[in-house]
Design an enzyme around this catalytic site. Structure first.
Site, PDB file in Angstrom:
ATOM      1  CG  ASP A 534      -0.216  -0.128   2.514  1.00 57.48           C
ATOM      2  OD1 ASP A 534       0.460   0.850   2.884  1.00 57.48           O
ATOM      3  OD2 ASP A 534      -0.287  -1.185   3.184  1.00 57.48           O
ATOM      4  CD  GLU A 614      18.042 -22.723 -17.498  1.00 57.07           C
ATOM      5  OE1 GLU A 614      18.137 -22.633 -16.267  1.00 57.07           O
ATOM      6  OE2 GLU A 614      17.043 -23.173 -18.081  1.00 57.07           O
TER       7      GLU A 614
END
Ligand code: DGJ
Length: 729
Positions: A534, A614
């Site tokens: 928030d 990777e």
């Protein structure tokens, strides 16, 4: 700009694209007359209709005029009990036991700069970019004043609101309900948008037409919650990304909240946002003031996209107090998904070493470094380093990492205590629990009573002791359970209703102390992922771990919803291993990188044993993120195509403020046969410029890319494309 017109007793607030107006009427009632597209001015109260409506009472001053009722007139700040039966922003219990406060205008004041709120998060102004309006209302009979505070950020197109209630009488008054936002709109043909979900699937977008009566979202969990976000939008029924009128509201608060809308009997709408009334009751002694958390408002006449971009810019530049505001945040690797709590110094250093080789700059040691914490049943509250795991302590670990060219970040969970801990054994009464009741556990842990300064002091000192001599670069502040059994021995029974809010103030107080003690450290908020994502937290923690769900496909939905209110740069986002720990899905590493790059980027997997190709890809991703950092951090964010639509790839873009550069990301959905050809129309570019599209190798006029689009090649399941656009001249 704030304009007072004495003759008509009008106060008008102008931002770049919107106008907001209120009027003091003949009875001293503060009417809300307009919040909409920017207009020159004039008295908008001419839009208000007066009619005799049955069962809508008339105040004494109106005499025999049955057309004047608080129940039908648009109110700037509604108060329960005095004849307006719609959602109240304020409900007071007065010394005589009545709940009938009646507020009338007394005065107002206009000041340069933005007001501040003590102990609460708030937007702040830079040099001369905001003004403050304070309107004082009063209930003379009750001796209660209410100050309505407005911050007007013209360039940011943002208006903030907060409220102070002051008891000027001789006896205590009780607040039973308080919202800093009350927004009356003269129409109800609107959609309501909210962000809702669950643990590991937070902030998914929900949109529905207003139905008669009250509809609300909120939290009574003591935290803003995974389930609902303190954010709401009202908009035209057909509003889209770039068209339609929208009103967005964000509450800067991390505890129990309520965002409620009422579609009224005469097809009007009222939106309120504030502290949830559940178990809220605040006693205001004579001379005392209560300050309600701030709300921030944007009115966008041009759709949801501009609304979000206005919030993003204001949050980035006028809410985040980021030590990294002007320098790139480090790319981090977090130990959690690699090791959980099963590690020792050697393992950590080997992981850090492998990560460093790939270009990672900061190593975050997550849960498990303290007390006897080898699983989640123990040791919260005992913030002393586990020397069996880390024989050289945090300081030694930090120095070794520094030797590798890496910073140290550390996980903590200050608000919690395990029953199996020295802290709990010494202070069982510091854990929340009403007397005589067994504990309600969640993740086997209890919540500390953060309303008590001595509890916060203890936690602060023990964490400071653990970090003594450590050059800490990053602190991850976690919180892994909701509040239940709320009760504090420090409050008398009639004041237990203050607990939830005092708890949030306690959290903010400690966060502020952390910021002062470790000003160089980046604080990341976290609550089991995004359980406290928030704008209140963002004031202290300029990034928040978006979700414990790191699956790229789910993350696209979570980040998409989150982006309606919050900018990408505050969303903690990591590349993790596959199959994903939350949902078992396998996605290409490149796509996991694409999803994470659209946030505060990092890794959360054991990179030591990855195949060489990777590893190479990770190094490339890190370099690309660093190269694009400014664009992602400061660029305008365009949602081009929402995730989850069947057969249509998700797409979004970061466009530089001068519109000369863009990063466009496209991610395909699940496999499907006979897929149609897709053309992606871009937005936010300069139509007059030509762009070289890297990855496509061709040059495209901006107007063509926006009007006709870019031809998306066929893509395999969950594959992605990242396009880098650069203006050619
Ligand atoms: C919940 C967080 O969201 C995770 O990232 C991790 O930090 C764990 N807690 C550790 O307990």
């Amino acid at each position: 700009m704030i304009v007072w017109e004495q003759r008509d007793r009008l106060i008008t607030l102008h931002t770049k694209n919107a106008t907001y107006q209120m009027k003091v009427d003949g009875y001293g009632v503060l009417l809300h007359t307009w919040y909409g597209p920017r207009i020159g001015g004039g008295d908008l109260s001419r839009l208000i209709r007066y009619a005799d409506r049955g069962f809508s009472p008339n105040p004494a001053e109106a005499g025999r005029d049955r057309t004047y009722s608080l129940d039908t007139l648009p109110q700037e700040f509604s108060c329960a009990g005095a004849g307006d039966f719609r959602l109240p922003a304020l409900e007071l219990e007065l010394p005589d036991g009545s709940h009938a406060a009646d507020l009338r205008y007394v005065r107002h004041e206009i000041r340069p700069g933005k007001y501040a709120l003590e102990g609460l998060p708030a937007f702040f102004s830079g040099a001369e970019d905001a003004d403050t309006l304070i309107v004082t209302l009063e209930d003379r009979a009750a001796g209660v004043s209410v100050e309505l505070l407005y911050g007007v950020f013209e360039e940011y197109d943002l208006i903030t609101r907060a409220v102070r209630v002051i008891n000027r009488g001789e006896a205590p008054v009780c607040l039973c309900r308080i919202a800093s936002l009350c927004l009356d709109l003269p129409r109800a043909d609107l959609d309501l948008i909210t962000l809702d979900g669950s643990y590991a699937m937070e902030r998914r977008l929900h949109r529905a037409p207003l139905r008669p009566g009250v509809q609300s979202v909120g939290s009574v969990r003591g935290m803003s919650s995974h389930q609902h976000n303190p954010f709401a939008v009202l908009c035209d029924r057909d509003a889209g990304e770039e068209h339609g009128l929208c009103w967005g509201a964000i509450l800067l608060y991390s505890g129990n909240f309520e965002a409620a809308v009422e579609r009224g009997q005469f097809e009007d709408a009222r939106l309120t946002m504030g502290i949830h009334p559940f178990h809220f009751r605040w006693t205001l002694g004579p001379g005392e003031t209560f300050t309600a958390p701030e709300t921030a408002l944007v009115c966008s006449p041009g759709g949801l996209g501009p609304m979000s971009r206005q919030f993003h810019r204001a949050i980035r530049e006028r809410l985040l107090r980021d030590p990294y505001q002007d320098r790139p945040k480090p790319v981090l690797l977090n130990s959690w998904e690699a090791f959980c709590m099963d590690f020792d110094q050697e393992k950590l250093l080997s992981l850090a070493g492998a990560a460093r080789e790939l270009g990672v700059e900061l190593f975050v040691l997550d849960d498990g470094w303290f007390g006897r914490r080898n699983d989640d049943t123990t040791s919260l509250g005992d913030w002393s380093v586990n020397l069996e795991k880390l024989p050289d302590g945090l300081r030694g670990l930090c120095e070794k990492l520094r030797g590798m060219g890496m910073g140290l970040g550390l996980w903590i969970e200050p608000e919690m205590v395990s029953e199996d801990s020295e802290l709990y054994r010494a202070h069982p009464d510091w854990a929340l629990c009403p007397p005589g009741r067994p504990h309600i556990r969640s993740r086997q842990q209890l919540v500390l009573d953060f309303t008590r300064p001595e509890v916060r002091e203890y936690v602060f000192r023990s964490i400071r002791a653990a970090l003594e001599g450590v050059d800490i670069k990053y602190i991850k502040w976690d919180m892994n359970r909701p509040l239940a059994q709320v009760w504090s021995p420090s409050l008398p029974p009639e004041r237990q209703g203050e607990f939830y809010h005092r708890y949030v103030l306690g959290v903010y107080d400690l966060l502020e102390r952390f910021r002062r003690e470790w000003p160089q450290a980046l604080i990341e908020g976290c609550a089991g992922g995004g359980g406290r994502f928030d704008a209140g937290m963002l004031y202290y923690a300029p990034q928040i771990w978006c979700s414990d769900n790191t699956d790229a496909v789910d993350r696209l939905r979570i980040q998409y919803g989150t982006s309606f209110a919050y900018p990408p740069c505050v969303m903690g986002a990591h590349v993790s291993a596959c199959p994903n720990g939350q949902n078992g899905r396998t996605t290409p590493l490149e796509t996991r990188g694409t999803a994470a790059m659209s946030g505060a980027f990092g890794y959360e997997l054991d990179v030591r044993e990855l195949p060489p190709e990777e590893k190479k890809l990770i190094s490339r991703q890190i370099a690309e993120y660093q190269e694009n950092y400014d664009l992602i951090r400061r660029g305008d964010y365009y949602r081009l195509s929402p995730p989850g639509a069947e057969g249509v790839p998700a797409a979004w873009a970061h466009v530089s403020p001068d519109r000369r550069e863009a990063l466009v990301s496209i991610v395909a959905g699940p496999a499907g046969a006979a897929r149609p050809f897709r053309t992606l129309r871009l937005r936010g570019l300069d139509p007059a410029l030509n762009y070289l599209v890297e990855g496509d190798g061709r040059s495209w006029p901006g107007d063509v890319l926006m009007a006709a689009g870019w031809p998306v090649p066929s893509m395999g399941e969950y594959e992605c494309i990242r396009l880098r656009l650069r203006a050619e001249t």
